[in-house]
Design an enzyme around this catalytic site. Structure first.
Site, mmCIF file in Angstrom:
data_model
loop_
_atom_site.group_PDB
_atom_site.id
_atom_site.type_symbol
_atom_site.label_atom_id
_atom_site.label_comp_id
_atom_site.label_asym_id
_atom_site.label_seq_id
_atom_site.Cartn_x
_atom_site.Cartn_y
_atom_site.Cartn_z
ATOM 1 N N PHE A 120 0.768 -1.188 -0.100
ATOM 2 C CA PHE A 120 -0.087 -0.074 0.043
ATOM 3 C C PHE A 120 0.925 1.246 0.086
ATOM 4 C CE2 PHE A 120 -2.515 3.355 2.534
ATOM 5 C CZ PHE A 120 -3.374 3.583 1.386
ATOM 6 N N GLN A 121 0.508 1.985 -1.062
ATOM 7 C CA GLN A 121 1.260 3.268 -1.168
ATOM 8 C C GLN A 121 2.970 3.251 -1.297
ATOM 9 O OE1 GLN A 121 -0.083 6.160 1.879
ATOM 10 N NE2 GLN A 121 -1.548 6.929 0.651
ATOM 11 N N LYS A 170 9.714 3.126 6.543
ATOM 12 C CA LYS A 170 8.930 3.313 7.805
ATOM 13 C C LYS A 170 9.993 2.588 8.961
ATOM 14 C CE LYS A 170 4.667 3.658 10.161
ATOM 15 N NZ LYS A 170 3.179 3.523 9.778
#
Length: 567
Positions: A120-121, A170
């Site tokens: 996702f993204q 992240k």
């Protein structure tokens, strides 16, 4: 924020390392927009209190960082999230790359454990931005993050400036490691030449003495090297006329007698004829792009070319060069002056150029109550006393601003040159205002380009920035319409804007003072009111719809073949 240092061996998270490194690099403002993959960094921004300007679109953030970099001379910093957040800054990165603006762009990325799985993204920012960055990194471990940040700032700001991207997964921003920011940058493959070769400098000196018709072409490289004072001193020593590139405006005082104006497609007739007739062309920090040179077969046909540039790849790329000088513009100019070269006999040359300036000035025909855009720019120059920082998009308004606003100081002209980006001018003004909070800043933009980043009015509303937004409203994509008129049989395919928003009401929706002026008799008073007002103002100025930018070098023509030189 004060520049900080920290002892080696302090343990912290990756996002903490990033904030600490930004402090060490004397970063006082960052522009950005949060999202999932970059949330640990935004949590750290919250904790540290570093000044962050929240754009309303990532394109606004990166153009603001560009404006800040252009005016301050410091690297602009932009932080966005992964996927669409990151891809939304690609235009600004490309814009900064071609215009040599120092940026450090931090993009969030999905965790290293899912990179390459279409998470996702997720977007491959290394692959996407490799052709449009000076360098880019994807951080794979927290231990390498301090080194990467330090290298990024070094690469962005040394040699030929440019954007550097750091892709930050992240999980790396959450991981902890030892922060060491004291090691020197060690990049054996990146060693830009700063000090020019003295023998090459001597060749330039001798050529100036021997020349009869020398001219200096001053580009943005003079500004990036902070060499405007040195350029002025060298011109005073040798009495050589100066022309500017579009991006070099302000590197030499626009009102000086030896300044011939901007050269190129919409430059002055005198500047272009000086290049065409010169027997010696000294280019300093310019890249000889097509909008400057016109047809290369006709460019500077009589001139010996000396090219001073910190990027050796630019020398000889477009124009054959007899005297290549690789190095920093400031250092080159200092060395040229130190040589105390004998002046050549340039009296007849300068006399001829003065006559050209008098006989072929920039012109327009003002009639009736219709506001001519050239007159508008002249009046903005008068009201601001030539002191404003001026930003623009690309198009007719850009060319009129370059022609009719006399830039006497470095870094007061902020425009999208090489990429020609609509939507650049307004957010760039926001960055410029943060770079020079005590200077008046005016964004001179088209009615079409403004609508691409109009949402950044929210920043003016939030922070009460005293930026003046001047919409040069001709209800068209002006330069597109001009080319369709001249070269496409007046077939105005999708270039006219008969339906527009009410720009005054749009400004008022953001609690920004809105104004509209349509008649010449009201212009001067309206401008005075606009610039006297202490807060932000947006003015919708309705100008002559079919006015064209002249003079002009048509495609395929040489600099000596300008059209529209006289009324």
């Amino acid at each position: 924020m004060e520049k900080q240092t920290t002892a080696s061996g302090e343990e912290m998270s990756g996002s903490s390392m990033l904030m600490k490194a930004l402090a060490c690099e004397d970063v006082d403002v960052i522009f950005g927009y949060p999202g999932g993959a970059i949330l640990p960094t935004y949590d750290e921004i919250y904790k540290t209190g570093i000044r962050h300007i929240l754009a309303r679109h990532e394109q606004g953030a990166i153009h603001a960082a560009e404006g800040y970099a252009r005016v301050s001379g410091k690297p602009g910093v932009c932080i966005v999230t992964s996927g669409p957040g990151a891809t939304n800054v690609v235009t600004g990165i490309a814009d900064a790359m071609i215009d040599s603006l120092p940026l450090v762009v931090i993009t969030g990325q999905v965790a290293t454990t899912v990179i390459g799985t279409d998470a996702f993204q997720e977007a491959d920012m290394i692959g996407i931005t490799m052709p449009i960055t000076k360098h880019n990194y994807q951080v794979r471990s927290v231990e390498e993050l301090p080194r990467i940040i330090k290298e990024a700032f070094h690469i962005a700001t040394t040699g030929r400036p440019g954007p550097v991207l750091i892709d930050l997964p992240k999980d790396v921003s959450l991981a902890t490691g030892m922060f060491d920011y004291e090691k020197d940058v060690d990049l054996p493959g990146y060693q830009p030449t700063v000090i020019p070769n003295k023998l090459q400098i001597r060749k330039v000196v001798d050529s100036v003495t021997a020349s009869k018709k020398p001219v200096i072409l001053a580009g943005a490289g003079v500004l990036h090297a902070k060499a405007s004072d040195e350029l002025v001193a060298y011109v005073e020593q040798q009495q050589i006329p100066v022309v500017n590139t579009l991006l070099g405006l302000g590197s030499y005082p626009g009102e000086d007698d030896l300044h011939l104006g901007m050269a190129g497609m919409h430059g002055t007739y005198t500047a272009n004829m000086a290049l065409h007739e010169a027997d010696l062309l000294i280019s300093i920090g310019a890249r000889f792009d097509d909008r400057l040179t016109g047809n290369l077969a006709h460019f500077a046909p009589h001139a010996k070319v000396a090219h001073i540039d910190i990027d050796p790849a630019e020398i000889g790329k477009n124009v054959p060069t007899e005297i290549p000088v690789v190095g920093d513009a400031k250092q080159a100019l200092l060395m040229l002056m130190d040589e105390q070269g004998k002046r050549g006999d340039h009296h007849e040359w300068k006399s001829w150029l003065r006559e050209l300036k008098e006989e072929y000035p920039l012109w327009y025909e003002q009639d009736g109550e219709t506001i001519k855009p050239q007159h508008l720019i002249e009046k903005i120059y008068e009201v601001t006393k030539g002191e404003a920082v001026v930003t623009t998009d690309v198009g007719q308004h850009q060319m009129w601003s370059a022609q009719f606003y006399k830039f006497n100081y470095p870094n007061q002209w902020v425009t999208s040159g090489g990429l020609g980006t609509m939507g650049f001018g307004f957010p760039a003004a926001i960055g410029a205002q943060f770079a020079k909070p005590d200077k008046p800043v005016v964004a001179i933009i088209g009615d079409a380009g403004f609508q691409m980043t109009a949402q950044e009015l929210s920043i003016l509303q939030e922070l009460n920035l005293p930026i003046k937004v001047m919409i040069v409203n001709n209800a068209a994509l002006g330069m597109v319409r001009q080319w369709q008129q001249l070269f496409h049989g007046e077939r105005y395919s999708n270039s006219l804007f008969p339906i527009q928003p009410n720009f005054v009401k749009l400004a008022e929706a953001y609690d920004v003072k809105g104004m509209k002026v349509e008649q010449l008799s009201n212009l001067e008073a309206s401008l005075k009111e606009m610039f006297d007002y202490p807060g932000p103002v947006l003015m919708d100025c309705r100008v002559a719809k079919e006015e064209n930018v002249y003079p002009m070098i048509s495609p395929g023509k040489g600099q000596h073949q300008m059209e529209g030189v006289k009324p």
